[in-house]
Design a protein around this motif. Sequence first.
Motif, PDB file in Angstrom:
ATOM      1  N   TYR A 136       0.838  -1.209   0.000  1.00 41.19           N
ATOM      2  CA  TYR A 136       0.000   0.000   0.000  1.00 41.19           C
ATOM      3  C   TYR A 136       0.873   1.261   0.000  1.00 41.19           C
ATOM      4  N   GLN A 137       1.887   1.264   0.873  1.00 38.61           N
ATOM      5  CA  GLN A 137       2.783   2.418   0.948  1.00 38.61           C
ATOM      6  C   GLN A 137       3.466   2.656  -0.402  1.00 38.61           C
ATOM      7  N   GLY A 138       3.898   1.596  -1.047  1.00 38.38           N
ATOM      8  CA  GLY A 138       4.571   1.722  -2.333  1.00 38.38           C
ATOM      9  C   GLY A 138       3.679   2.269  -3.426  1.00 38.38           C
ATOM     10  N   PHE A 139       2.414   1.856  -3.449  1.00 38.32           N
ATOM     11  CA  PHE A 139       1.479   2.398  -4.444  1.00 38.32           C
ATOM     12  C   PHE A 139       1.362   3.919  -4.300  1.00 38.32           C
ATOM     13  N   ALA A 140       1.200   4.383  -3.066  1.00 41.06           N
ATOM     14  CA  ALA A 140       1.004   5.813  -2.841  1.00 41.06           C
ATOM     15  C   ALA A 140       2.285   6.609  -3.083  1.00 41.06           C
ATOM     16  N   ARG A 141       3.425   6.102  -2.602  1.00 44.18           N
ATOM     17  CA  ARG A 141       4.678   6.836  -2.767  1.00 44.18           C
ATOM     18  C   ARG A 141       5.072   6.943  -4.237  1.00 44.18           C
ATOM     19  N   SER A 142       4.912   5.856  -4.984  1.00 49.07           N
ATOM     20  CA  SER A 142       5.312   5.893  -6.390  1.00 49.07           C
ATOM     21  C   SER A 142       4.345   6.700  -7.244  1.00 49.07           C
ATOM     22  N   ALA A 143       3.185   7.073  -6.683  1.00 47.06           N
ATOM     23  CA  ALA A 143       2.258   7.967  -7.378  1.00 47.06           C
ATOM     24  C   ALA A 143       2.496   9.424  -6.995  1.00 47.06           C
ATOM     25  N   GLY A 144       3.628   9.700  -6.353  1.00 45.10           N
ATOM     26  CA  GLY A 144       4.020  11.063  -6.083  1.00 45.10           C
ATOM     27  C   GLY A 144       3.581  11.628  -4.754  1.00 45.10           C
ATOM     28  N   LEU A 145       3.019  10.819  -3.854  1.00 47.76           N
ATOM     29  CA  LEU A 145       2.550  11.319  -2.559  1.00 47.76           C
ATOM     30  C   LEU A 145       3.677  11.270  -1.530  1.00 47.76           C
ATOM     31  N   PHE A 196       5.371  11.020   2.456  1.00 51.72           N
ATOM     32  CA  PHE A 196       5.349   9.908   3.411  1.00 51.72           C
ATOM     33  C   PHE A 196       4.077   9.890   4.235  1.00 51.72           C
ATOM     34  N   TRP A 197       3.727  11.012   4.866  1.00 48.52           N
ATOM     35  CA  TRP A 197       2.588  10.992   5.782  1.00 48.52           C
ATOM     36  C   TRP A 197       1.282  10.742   5.045  1.00 48.52           C
ATOM     37  N   GLU A 198       1.133  11.319   3.873  1.00 51.04           N
ATOM     38  CA  GLU A 198      -0.078  11.066   3.093  1.00 51.04           C
ATOM     39  C   GLU A 198      -0.141   9.605   2.685  1.00 51.04           C
ATOM     40  N   SER A 199       0.986   9.042   2.288  1.00 42.87           N
ATOM     41  CA  SER A 199       1.033   7.619   1.926  1.00 42.87           C
ATOM     42  C   SER A 199       0.759   6.739   3.139  1.00 42.87           C
ATOM     43  N   ALA A 200       1.249   7.150   4.318  1.00 48.37           N
ATOM     44  CA  ALA A 200       0.988   6.388   5.541  1.00 48.37           C
ATOM     45  C   ALA A 200      -0.503   6.342   5.847  1.00 48.37           C
ATOM     46  N   ALA A 201      -1.215   7.434   5.543  1.00 48.55           N
ATOM     47  CA  ALA A 201      -2.672   7.434   5.732  1.00 48.55           C
ATOM     48  C   ALA A 201      -3.336   6.445   4.776  1.00 48.55           C
ATOM     49  N   TYR A 202      -2.858   6.381   3.539  1.00 46.17           N
ATOM     50  CA  TYR A 202      -3.379   5.394   2.588  1.00 46.17           C
ATOM     51  C   TYR A 202      -3.133   3.977   3.115  1.00 46.17           C
ATOM     52  N   THR A 203      -1.948   3.749   3.669  1.00 49.25           N
ATOM     53  CA  THR A 203      -1.616   2.423   4.199  1.00 49.25           C
ATOM     54  C   THR A 203      -2.528   2.057   5.356  1.00 49.25           C
ATOM     55  N   PHE A 204      -2.744   2.982   6.267  1.00 47.73           N
ATOM     56  CA  PHE A 204      -3.587   2.712   7.430  1.00 47.73           C
ATOM     57  C   PHE A 204      -5.032   2.445   6.999  1.00 47.73           C
ATOM     58  N   LEU A 205      -5.550   3.266   6.084  1.00 50.40           N
ATOM     59  CA  LEU A 205      -6.933   3.070   5.613  1.00 50.40           C
ATOM     60  C   LEU A 205      -7.059   1.807   4.765  1.00 50.40           C
ATOM     61  N   ILE A 232       0.506   0.282  10.308  1.00 50.98           N
ATOM     62  CA  ILE A 232       1.614   1.112  10.796  1.00 50.98           C
ATOM     63  C   ILE A 232       2.955   0.472  10.427  1.00 50.98           C
ATOM     64  N   GLY A 233       3.127  -0.802  10.785  1.00 56.90           N
ATOM     65  CA  GLY A 233       4.360  -1.500  10.421  1.00 56.90           C
ATOM     66  C   GLY A 233       4.594  -1.520   8.924  1.00 56.90           C
ATOM     67  N   GLY A 234       3.490  -1.576   8.141  1.00 59.32           N
ATOM     68  CA  GLY A 234       3.626  -1.583   6.689  1.00 59.32           C
ATOM     69  C   GLY A 234       4.284  -0.323   6.153  1.00 59.32           C
ATOM     70  N   SER A 235       3.960   0.832   6.733  1.00 58.18           N
ATOM     71  CA  SER A 235       4.599   2.087   6.309  1.00 58.18           C
ATOM     72  C   SER A 235       6.071   2.106   6.692  1.00 58.18           C
ATOM     73  N   LEU A 236       6.390   1.605   7.895  1.00 56.24           N
ATOM     74  CA  LEU A 236       7.773   1.623   8.371  1.00 56.24           C
ATOM     75  C   LEU A 236       8.652   0.647   7.605  1.00 56.24           C
ATOM     76  N   LEU A 237       8.053  -0.397   7.023  1.00 61.82           N
ATOM     77  CA  LEU A 237       8.790  -1.320   6.165  1.00 61.82           C
ATOM     78  C   LEU A 237       8.759  -0.873   4.710  1.00 61.82           C
ATOM     79  N   GLY A 238       7.617  -0.346   4.270  1.00 60.75           N
ATOM     80  CA  GLY A 238       7.474   0.026   2.873  1.00 60.75           C
ATOM     81  C   GLY A 238       8.303   1.223   2.461  1.00 60.75           C
ATOM     82  N   GLU A 239       8.492   2.185   3.375  1.00 59.74           N
ATOM     83  CA  GLU A 239       9.256   3.379   3.020  1.00 59.74           C
ATOM     84  C   GLU A 239      10.712   3.064   2.696  1.00 59.74           C
ATOM     85  N   PRO A 240      11.439   2.273   3.503  1.00 60.20           N
ATOM     86  CA  PRO A 240      12.809   1.924   3.109  1.00 60.20           C
ATOM     87  C   PRO A 240      12.863   1.157   1.787  1.00 60.20           C
TER      88      PRO A 240
END
Length: 537
Positions: free
Chosen positions: A168-177, A179-188, A212-220
């Motif tokens: 989820y984090q990767g989808f949002a980040r690679s679409a130009g969003l 970190f925090w906005e992408s983390a919200a996508y991951t949580f939702l 939450i863990g997904g964002s902390l793993l997906g961002e690196p």
Amino acid sequence: MSTSNAILEGLHDNSRNGNGSRSDDGFRRALLAGTIALVLLLPGAGFAAEPPAAGTPAKAAVVAVDNLLITTPPPPPNVRRPILSWGEGNGKSRFIPALEIVGFEALLNVYGRIVYPDDVDPNYSEGHKVFSVTPSTAWRHLTKGPWGFDGDSFQVNQIQHPYQGAVYQGFARSAGLGFWESAAYTFLGSFLWEVAGETTKPSINDQVASGIGGSLLGEPLFRLSSLVLEDGKENPGFWRELGAAVLSPPAGFNRHVFGDRFKGVFPSHSPATFTRVRLGANFTGHATGPGADNNVTRNEGALDYYLAYGLPGKDGYTYDRPFDYFDIQFTAVSSRNVFENIMTRGLLYGKKYEAGDDYRGVWGLYGSFDYISPQIFRVSSTTLSLGTTGQWWLTRAIALQGSAFGGIGYGAAGTVHPTELRDYHYGATGHGLLAARLIFGDKAMFDMTAREYYISGFGSTQVDGSERIFRGNASLTVSVYKRHGIGIQYILSQRDASSPGIPGTHQTVGTWSLAYNFLGDSRFGAVEWRPGEIRSR
């Protein structure tokens, strides 16, 4: 998914094998003391004694040692230039990642229906087939819950679910969003899966692990993928594109499905980095406690990857964005564990600081995700910590890098059993870490790390139980030729589980490893900012 009535598996282990515990405790105390001594060697500590005066024998000896430790030219400055525009204009979308997350979850549900058509969980799916989701089951989960703890295996909950969140984090980040906005996508996205992905009741532990863990793993993983592409400049080529897609499949998907729209690469701002790849063998010579007799593979192959990104001290580098500093490590082994560890921590908000001419650091709020499985037990946690990371030049050639963290979060721990049943316990978690790396020019580095986890009964189905897990390692790596080296390491892992009225469980695992090391930097990641040394290049 429903509240589990599972009992902390460690409470069934009525025997406590104390063989070797005194020596383990001694090693543990020595490791902690050594790590604390190294990490807490702040610059001010060095001012207690006056440095040797210029021209004295002591000064001459220090210079001679430095000259012996540095015999190769320094690496060239690491400068990466932005490729196209990232997150600007048409290269940014909020709608596309939302649609992708929903589509991804729909595909997961269809996959479950096909592969597990008759799967029914008597305790958690209320008699329904797990993947036979209907609008009525989703509405009931949304309006009534009840939220609880599920009965999935440890690897499903603590590896697969965080990785699902990383997608989820990767989808949002690679679409130009960001970190925090992408983390919200991951949580939702995680919340949507808990409510409408399965018929099992929504799970608190899954929401933490994925959301939450997904964002902390997906961002690196996203940043690693971007770094691979950025190093390839305007035309990364097939192999870099493939490697980047393997590291972050959703980023690779967006790059290839949407053409030039998402071809822009996330700008790294040229961080100071250190990479190490180890390939070797593990030898477990010491194991006690439940599972030690029949669950231990004494000899196994191991592949370890480590990256530190944004090391303090590089002139002009800032920490304005979450994860402008992070490190990530994972170890794969040939035994049935497959992943012995997956660990990442990143700076969410912080500031850099300095002390004198020889010390640079960064401090602030860190987020971390850890998964550790030393054969007979395992622990995983998602935590927020306050801490610092820094580097101190002790002499012209010798540098000390270190980190210290302490924080709270949510975690799980338990004994490894032959069957993948619900054999572990959740709870609010305290986590601490001390780490130090002593770098001897381009010749060698010595690492020490100590981690401790306390899994409480708070927020758990077993309010009286608790677990304390310690993980310590010490390693020496020696350069053999340029970026090639050999290393030896010892890791001690220890678990103590207790509950009122039931004998406690004590488990230890001691493992030696010998490995070939490929180093991303001939100076072991030491960051140079001293004007005299930079001019000498």
